[in-house]
Design a protein around this motif. Sequence first.
Motif, PDB file in Angstrom:
ATOM      1  N   THR B 133       0.838  -1.202   0.000  1.00  0.00           N
ATOM      2  CA  THR B 133       0.000   0.000   0.000  1.00  0.00           C
ATOM      3  C   THR B 133       0.870   1.248   0.000  1.00  0.00           C
ATOM      4  OG1 THR B 133      -1.623  -1.250   1.234  1.00  0.00           O
ATOM      5  CG2 THR B 133      -1.883   1.141   1.190  1.00  0.00           C
ATOM      6  N   GLY B 160      -2.125  -5.372   2.697  1.00  0.00           N
ATOM      7  CA  GLY B 160      -2.935  -4.350   2.051  1.00  0.00           C
ATOM      8  C   GLY B 160      -3.032  -4.556   0.558  1.00  0.00           C
ATOM      9  N   ARG B 224     -16.506  -6.877   1.779  1.00  0.00           N
ATOM     10  CA  ARG B 224     -17.059  -5.614   2.274  1.00  0.00           C
ATOM     11  C   ARG B 224     -17.662  -5.863   3.637  1.00  0.00           C
ATOM     12  NH1 ARG B 224     -22.044  -1.995   0.123  1.00  0.00           N
ATOM     13  NH2 ARG B 224     -21.657  -0.212   1.473  1.00  0.00           N
ATOM     14  N   ASP B 303      -8.145 -12.396   3.538  1.00  0.00           N
ATOM     15  CA  ASP B 303      -9.491 -11.847   3.470  1.00  0.00           C
ATOM     16  C   ASP B 303     -10.498 -12.717   4.206  1.00  0.00           C
ATOM     17  OD1 ASP B 303      -9.437 -14.008   1.838  1.00  0.00           O
ATOM     18  OD2 ASP B 303     -10.338 -13.016   0.097  1.00  0.00           O
ATOM     19  N   ALA B 306     -12.235 -10.013   8.996  1.00  0.00           N
ATOM     20  CA  ALA B 306     -12.323  -8.559   8.877  1.00  0.00           C
ATOM     21  C   ALA B 306     -12.911  -8.013  10.164  1.00  0.00           C
ATOM     22  CB  ALA B 306     -13.180  -8.157   7.676  1.00  0.00           C
ATOM     23  N   ARG B 482      -8.165   0.880   5.901  1.00  0.00           N
ATOM     24  CA  ARG B 482      -7.517  -0.127   5.060  1.00  0.00           C
ATOM     25  C   ARG B 482      -6.039  -0.194   5.457  1.00  0.00           C
ATOM     26  NH1 ARG B 482     -11.753  -1.007   4.937  1.00  0.00           N
ATOM     27  NH2 ARG B 482     -13.329  -0.930   3.283  1.00  0.00           N
ATOM     28  N   GLN B 485      -3.431   2.874   5.686  1.00  0.00           N
ATOM     29  CA  GLN B 485      -4.054   4.180   5.918  1.00  0.00           C
ATOM     30  C   GLN B 485      -3.650   4.683   7.305  1.00  0.00           C
ATOM     31  OE1 GLN B 485      -8.319   3.571   5.305  1.00  0.00           O
ATOM     32  NE2 GLN B 485      -8.188   4.889   3.501  1.00  0.00           N
ATOM     33  N   ASN B 526      -3.635  -6.312   9.457  1.00  0.00           N
ATOM     34  CA  ASN B 526      -5.086  -6.344   9.601  1.00  0.00           C
ATOM     35  C   ASN B 526      -5.436  -6.702  11.041  1.00  0.00           C
ATOM     36  OD1 ASN B 526      -5.516  -5.753   6.932  1.00  0.00           O
ATOM     37  ND2 ASN B 526      -5.648  -7.899   6.296  1.00  0.00           N
ATOM     38  N   VAL B 542      -8.575  -2.346  11.012  1.00  0.00           N
ATOM     39  CA  VAL B 542      -7.874  -2.346   9.728  1.00  0.00           C
ATOM     40  C   VAL B 542      -8.184  -3.676   9.050  1.00  0.00           C
ATOM     41  CG1 VAL B 542      -5.649  -2.254   8.582  1.00  0.00           C
ATOM     42  CG2 VAL B 542      -6.075  -0.820  10.585  1.00  0.00           C
ATOM     43  N   SER B 543      -8.817  -3.609   7.909  1.00  0.00           N
ATOM     44  CA  SER B 543      -9.199  -4.829   7.183  1.00  0.00           C
ATOM     45  C   SER B 543      -8.876  -4.667   5.714  1.00  0.00           C
ATOM     46  CB  SER B 543     -10.709  -5.099   7.352  1.00  0.00           C
ATOM     47  OG  SER B 543     -11.034  -5.134   8.726  1.00  0.00           O
ATOM     48  N   LEU B 544      -8.643  -5.803   5.055  1.00  0.00           N
ATOM     49  CA  LEU B 544      -8.295  -5.756   3.635  1.00  0.00           C
ATOM     50  C   LEU B 544      -9.479  -5.278   2.806  1.00  0.00           C
ATOM     51  CD1 LEU B 544      -6.417  -6.331   1.290  1.00  0.00           C
ATOM     52  CD2 LEU B 544      -7.136  -8.729   1.360  1.00  0.00           C
ATOM     53  N   ASP B 546     -10.866  -5.924  -0.076  1.00  0.00           N
ATOM     54  CA  ASP B 546     -10.546  -5.462  -1.426  1.00  0.00           C
ATOM     55  C   ASP B 546     -10.798  -6.613  -2.393  1.00  0.00           C
ATOM     56  OD1 ASP B 546      -9.313  -4.752  -3.831  1.00  0.00           O
ATOM     57  OD2 ASP B 546      -7.947  -3.399  -2.772  1.00  0.00           O
TER      58      ASP B 546
END
Lengths: 296, 603
Positions: B133, B160, B224, B303, B306, B482, B485, B526, B542-544, B546
């Motif tokens: 990232t 990320g 999501r 993933d 989350a 994310r 970030q 994460n 903090v989660s992927l 994506d």
Amino acid sequence: MTGLLPPEAALRRLARLRLQWHVSLSMDGIGTRRGSRRGASREFLGLRPYEPGDDPRDLDRRATVRFERPHVRVYRSEREASVLLVIDTSASMGHGAPSKLAYAQALACSLAYLALAHHDRVGLVTLGNGGVRTLSAGRGRGQWPAVVRLVSGLVPDGRAALDAIPLGVVGSRIPGLVLVMSDFYPPERFVTGLKRLALCPTRVVAIQLVSPDELGPSLDGEVELVDLESGETRTGWIGSAERAHHRQALERVAGAVAAAGGRRGLTSVRLSTDVPLTRCLDEHLVRAGVLRHEVS
Amino acid sequence: VISFGNPWGLLALAALPLVVYLRRPTVGDRHLVPLLSLWRVAPPPVRSGRRRWRIDLVTLLRSLLVIAAALGLARPAWPVAVPRRHVVIIDASASMGARDAHGARVQRAVERARAHVAQMPAADEVMVIRAATSPVIVHPLSDHRDAVLVALDRVTAGSGAKDLDAAFALARAALGSATALVHVFSDVRAPDELARSGRRHGFAVDDVQLEKIGGSVPNAGIVRLASAHIAASPLDHEVLALIGNFSSRERTVDVRLRTADDRRQVQRVSLGAGERKPVVFAVAAAAWVEVSIDADGDGFSADDRAWLVLPGGPIRVCHGSGGDPFLEAALRAHPRVRLANLGHEHGACSVADADLVVLDGAAPPDDLRLPALVVNSAGDHEPRVAPLVDWNRSHPLLRQLDLGDILIPAGTGVLSASAGDVLLRSTEGIVAVAGETHGTRWLHFAFPFHRSSVIGTPVFPILIARALEWLLEEDARVRNLRPGQPLRVALAQGRSGIVTVHRPDGEVVTIEPRDRAVEFTGTTLNGLYRVEGAGTQQWFAVSLLDPEESDVDRAESPRPAFRASEPAPREHRETVRPFLAAAVPLLSLEIWMLQRRLRRDRR
């Protein structure tokens, strides 16, 4: 020449040097020296082969018959000492820096000064391309300028031969001392003359002048050699072997000059022109017995 | 082939024959000897060239001097191999942690990069960039191969999303205007986009070489995670988890939810090939929830879990009351509001301990860093009224609300629209504005509610409830991040001191606040981050999340020919200084030799 001539003050200091004769000093007679030539005393010294110029009255008939060759009687005479300076002015004397002729000029002037300072008669003979020039032996103040004038005008040129000296010049003057200043190149032109001089009842001193370049030549590689007298050229390579050969040849010349005196002998001195003249007079010629320090 | 910048300079070599001519055997080499017969000369040797051409040192020095000057003037240029620069970009995004039959992708990427580096000429310089990232130069440009290999070995997959464009930008910033071959080892899906990124940052298309690391990796993951208040129960939330199946076969996965107080729920969902399905959980008020899936056979685990920080919980409202009973009643009507009045001796509130400030008839302080609802009720208003003529129907506060019959007192003053979005407009001008300053939202009403007709309508409590939700909505958004970030915390007024950040791996980082704010950029893992200190305790997730990273089933491209093994480019490099530098000692030596000879001749 004038550059090499010691200053007059130095010459005055050198005046304590006196030319050396083979004969012992004597206070009687006309002169102050006793020569080895026949003279008025008629003191018999010995016999020698006849040479042109000898007085026929001195021929010894007995000896001539015995040896089957003309011989003359030689007498010792006490007479006025005379110094004859013989200067070679051939082209080879122009070699070196200073040239050998310049050195010979200065040496001749110095010796003349010393001789005149001791009331000796001084005569001069130059050998060169122009033949033989002579200055009659004389003494006193008037002789010194004449010697200098003649010596100063000398230039190296042509060839010279000691044989060219008429014995009359030597014989008529009967010098007590003959100093030949030359490089004796080529030696064959001098040996005969030296032999003749050696037969005279006088002391002959052969001063061989060589330049430092001759004693230690630095020639190397491809060279073109030009003979100063003949102009002959020779091209080739010179290395250590050739330089060694030159040194040996130079020694042979010196040996030939020394041997020219024969049994009578002559004094042979080799002088390098890089030796200061005062040192030459004070050391080299004294060591050779040509000059001696006057005992006060 | 040697070239010359100024070939005319070689004309100076014409002086060489002159130098030799000047030193030819001349009369000076003829030696006058007093007696030629004393000399014996040897014939010139025929074969010995060394003797025949005996080199005079001065002539040699002069010749070298002329040659050096001529070459210096001609500016010769030699073709020299130019060391190339290589930028090795290793994609370290989460998808590079996917495992297939050949192992982890990032490991293969490192191995291939090592093989490339080993083929590079020794003089070439290599830079290694770990592209996650936030790209990082793990080895600066150098020809130190061992250090490069060590740096490569340290590269591991992150958690990320990939940002190869940022890696190109970083490479360009490090290289300046220099050119370089860029070797990218990535599972990027669109190589064309990679080439565009390279071109955008000044790398020629041919200079960007992608070695695509891929393989068949079945995967199902959470793509999501979102929450919303349950309208009927404002303290509770609906948590929506969107599950994607990125494999070519139908899959059934168990979706598990765990709350901060360890309440758990499980739902099973069947997904067709490439299908995505939402799973909704009803969750009681909690600080955060963790959603995970049991996806056996997955080659990609980043993933599978989350986290989400819920915006719920009590809203601590500090109320500076101007005596509006209707506003206070509306505030108290919100089930999550814990109301405390500003300035009262009992139950007095401090701004530092509040989540939100309501100022009724009081101006907010300039340094207020809390969401604020400001109502202007000061002054005597005229008895006449002004109708609202317009309102922002698209704004979240006013959606589906009808304010057409609302009358507000006239002469209350109007607001400026420059600071925010206009909410309400009366016949006299703007009377309500919503805005955001320094990441903190605020609402400003220019009229007292209790003197308007809005209090008698059902709109009023809805408006106030929505205002409170909207003011705090941003707060919830910034707590779910994310990877990569930055984590930002605004400290309450009057609060100071050290703030500690507890990372998911247990590491604790201490941060000194600056300007009443804390920023933490190490959100590389994460999980849940807890921020404590300076009067605050907050959770960050903090989660992927994506889909691009979760879709790890990618074809591997054939390995491209390695360009670094091509012959290195050559360029003509002018070399003048060595010749000029050589000329100086040559000239000095020549002068010294001449002077020595002169002195010797004088002697």
